[in-house]
Design a protein around this motif. Structure first.
Motif, PDB file in Angstrom:
ATOM      1  N   GLU A 173     -18.720 -29.796 -22.011  1.00  0.00           N
ATOM      2  CA  GLU A 173     -17.700 -30.106 -20.999  1.00  0.00           C
ATOM      3  C   GLU A 173     -18.239 -30.990 -19.883  1.00  0.00           C
ATOM      4  N   HIS A 228     -15.935 -33.975 -15.735  1.00  0.00           N
ATOM      5  CA  HIS A 228     -15.546 -33.310 -16.975  1.00  0.00           C
ATOM      6  C   HIS A 228     -15.478 -34.334 -18.098  1.00  0.00           C
ATOM      7  N   GLU A 281     -13.681 -34.639 -20.842  1.00  0.00           N
ATOM      8  CA  GLU A 281     -12.378 -35.093 -21.341  1.00  0.00           C
ATOM      9  C   GLU A 281     -11.517 -35.715 -20.251  1.00  0.00           C
ATOM     10  N   THR A 282     -11.377 -35.015 -19.122  1.00  0.00           N
ATOM     11  CA  THR A 282     -10.472 -35.512 -18.082  1.00  0.00           C
ATOM     12  C   THR A 282     -11.130 -36.544 -17.182  1.00  0.00           C
ATOM     13  N   ASN A 284     -12.471 -36.003 -14.543  1.00  0.00           N
ATOM     14  CA  ASN A 284     -12.335 -35.558 -13.150  1.00  0.00           C
ATOM     15  C   ASN A 284     -13.628 -34.918 -12.680  1.00  0.00           C
ATOM     16  N   GLU A 320     -10.428 -24.593 -13.230  1.00  0.00           N
ATOM     17  CA  GLU A 320      -9.444 -25.206 -14.128  1.00  0.00           C
ATOM     18  C   GLU A 320      -8.601 -26.254 -13.395  1.00  0.00           C
ATOM     19  N   ARG A 321      -8.261 -25.981 -12.149  1.00  0.00           N
ATOM     20  CA  ARG A 321      -7.485 -26.955 -11.372  1.00  0.00           C
ATOM     21  C   ARG A 321      -8.277 -28.243 -11.198  1.00  0.00           C
ATOM     22  N   GLN A 322      -9.559 -28.112 -10.875  1.00  0.00           N
ATOM     23  CA  GLN A 322     -10.378 -29.306 -10.678  1.00  0.00           C
ATOM     24  C   GLN A 322     -10.572 -30.073 -11.997  1.00  0.00           C
ATOM     25  N   ILE A 323     -10.687 -29.370 -13.100  1.00  0.00           N
ATOM     26  CA  ILE A 323     -10.792 -30.062 -14.389  1.00  0.00           C
ATOM     27  C   ILE A 323      -9.526 -30.890 -14.619  1.00  0.00           C
ATOM     28  N   ALA A 324      -8.369 -30.320 -14.304  1.00  0.00           N
ATOM     29  CA  ALA A 324      -7.093 -30.999 -14.540  1.00  0.00           C
ATOM     30  C   ALA A 324      -6.800 -32.083 -13.501  1.00  0.00           C
ATOM     31  N   GLU A 325      -7.160 -31.838 -12.229  1.00  0.00           N
ATOM     32  CA  GLU A 325      -6.748 -32.726 -11.143  1.00  0.00           C
ATOM     33  C   GLU A 325      -7.889 -33.392 -10.389  1.00  0.00           C
TER      34      GLU A 325
END
Length: 132
Positions: free
Chosen positions: A61, A89, A91-92, A94, A125-130
């Protein structure tokens, strides 16, 4: 049994460096052969091979993972390792920067026989997404 707090602090700093080395074997070497870690009340990850697999998952990751040793608290054969994890990350893309801690019980060889790890999984999880 008790250890010199400076020795445990050095161990914790070296543990953080092992995480930064991107070597699952280096991280797992800080655990007793039958040592275990439980993260956020999840299922215990038991034994060095299973710990190596868990660490490999973090590296997948976060390919340039950095773990910082923020603080160490000690009492005899018990220690608290307070850390910050940071990287982009895979994938994202971010940037993630999250803190947490591990509560260690150490054996007679100053290896981790049991670790209870904690971090804010919702924020992670929020930081991975945003991102931050």
């Amino acid at each position: 049994m008790g250890y010199n707090s400076d020795d445990i602090k050095t161990m914790a700093e070296n543990y953080a460096k092992a995480w930064c080395s991107l070597s699952p074997e280096a991280v797992a070497s800080f655990y007793a052969p039958d040592g275990q870690i439980t993260i956020n009340k999840g299922e215990a990850i038991k034994g060095r091979d299973a710990i190596k697999d868990m660490v490999s998952g973090f590296y997948a990751e976060f390919p340039d993972l950095a773990v910082l040793c923020d603080e160490v608290r000690t009492s005899a054969d018990h220690a608290i390792f307070i850390w910050t994890l940071k990287d982009h990350h895979s994938e994202t893309k971010n940037y993630v920067k999250v803190g947490g801690w591990e509560e260690w019980d150490l054996d007679e060889n100053m290896e981790v026989k049991s670790s209870l790890g904690w971090f804010d999984a919702v924020e992670y999880e929020r930081q991975i997404a945003e991102g931050i």
